[in-house]
Design an enzyme around this catalytic site. Structure first.
Site: not given
Length: 391
Positions: A92, A152, A209, A246, A347, A377, A379
């Site tokens: 990420c 995750q 949203r 996300s 993401h 953060c 993986g």
């Protein structure tokens, strides 16, 4: 004495839902990344032949995102053939790492101008598809972790349980993300960072949203529970849902980074400078907690404290991650993701690092803040952190 590395400009696409029919799903990821590269040099009237390197982040490097997508995007953008490009994967945090490598190369005096960037088309290249059905771990990792590692989402559940966050707290944080992002959209706060995508007739982020509330999220089912996992982790009551996670997202982003001296020679005005970097490993079962030690490490390296930081961008992979970060760091919650985070803004894995950097630079400029800190953060149990200073 090191050379000062500065950020001259940052741009990103609007974000699209990472599924067929999403805003950007008809755009090949090479073309998506090429678009932000082309826009970045054009709006700064920069000769692309002066660029020493282009470093891009991308996580699922398979299919349309294979064969060094960054180099392909450089060519697709029409840059001279002598401009190189390379693609990296720190999960990420890939494009945040790209920005770190770019800035460090400038600071070391090896290059003058680098573009750091990232892209992910999760509608066209499925999350996890890069494993191609094979075992990505091998026998020695299975020996070290005999019970097996987890995805995750399960790590986010473990964090929620360990820190004691209720489902209501997670959902309220998610609602906050949408509210802040919607307010930023409505006020035009994203206008200077979001750039057009050819063939797409909007600059509005599709994943935000407006009107989302904790109550509206409360009816969603847990996203990661299976009977097997429930047996393995009986302490979990499964609070992570699609609403407090996300979404899968398409997007691209880029940052123009150069030495302060070269910017002056070219008549370009830097917007920020890099102050410090850190990268850490963390428990690969909990996986997402590295943002806590990464933050401590980067603050120490910069000689700063939390009182010095004017804005934080902590990637909202799942609501439990920034909430745990807040709990452990004691940072001011009002400074956290003030324009919303990945729960609302998506993401797009390989793009997220430079997307956060883009938003952070603009937030500091809009508020007159001096220092900004971003952390991601990643993986496998890792995290990057970066501190920038507005100029």
């Amino acid at each position: 004495m090191s050379t000062e590395a500065v950020i001259v400009d940052v741009v990103r696409t609007p974000v699209g839902r990472g599924k067929p029919g999403g805003l950007l799903s008809d755009i090949h990821p090479v073309d998506l990344l090429a678009g932000v590269l082309d826009t970045l040099v054009n709006r700064n009237d920069l000769d692309p032949g002066l660029i020493d390197d282009v470093i891009g982040g991308c996580v699922s490097q398979i299919g349309e995102q294979s064969y060094n997508i960054t180099r392909n995007a450089v060519l697709a953008a029409g840059f001279p053939e002598h401009v190189p490009g390379t693609t990296i994967d720190r999960q990420c945090g890939s494009s945040q790492q790209a920005a770190t490598f770019a800035a460090q190369a400038v600071q070391a005096g090896h290059v003058d101008i680098v573009i750091a960037c990232g892209v992910e088309s999760m509608s066209r290249v499925r999350l996890g598809s890069s494993a191609a059905g094979a075992d990505p771990y091998g026998a020695r990792i299975r020996t070290r972790y005999p019970d097996g590692l987890v995805n995750q989402g399960v790590s986010a559940e473990l964090i929620a349980a360990k820190w004691g966050f209720s489902r209501a707290e997670l959902d309220e944080f998610a609602a906050r993300s949408h509210a802040l992002a919607a307010a930023a959209q409505e006020s035009g706060a994203f206008a200077s960072e979001v750039v057009p995508v050819p063939g797409v007739d909007t600059l509005t982020d599709e994943t935000v949203r407006p009107g989302t509330s904790g109550e509206s999220l409360a009816g969603l089912n847990a996203a990661f529970r299976t009977d097997e996992l429930a047996e393995r982790f009986p302490e979990l009551d499964w609070r992570i849902t699609p609403g407090n996670s996300s979404p899968l997202t398409d997007g691209a982003s880029a940052a123009l980074i150069m030495s302060a001296e070269r910017a002056e020679q070219l008549g370009l005005t830097p917007r920020a400078r890099f102050r410090a970097f850190s990268v850490v490993g963390s428990d690969p079962l909990f996986m997402l907690t590295g943002v806590i030690p990464a933050t401590a490490k980067v603050l120490e390296r910069a000689g700063l404290g939390h009182d010095d930081i004017d804005a934080y961008e902590v990637n909202e992979a799942f609501a439990s991650v920034p909430l745990a970060w807040l709990r452990d760091t004691g940072a001011d919650a009002a400074k956290l993701n003030p324009r919303g985070g990945a729960i609302a803004l998506g993401h797009a894995l390989g793009s997220s690092g430079t997307r956060l950097l883009t938003t952070l630079v603009n937030q500091l400029e809009a508020t007159g803040g001096r220092y900004g800190l971003q952390t991601m953060c990643e993986g496998g149990g890792m995290a990057n952190a970066t501190i920038i200073e507005r100029i």
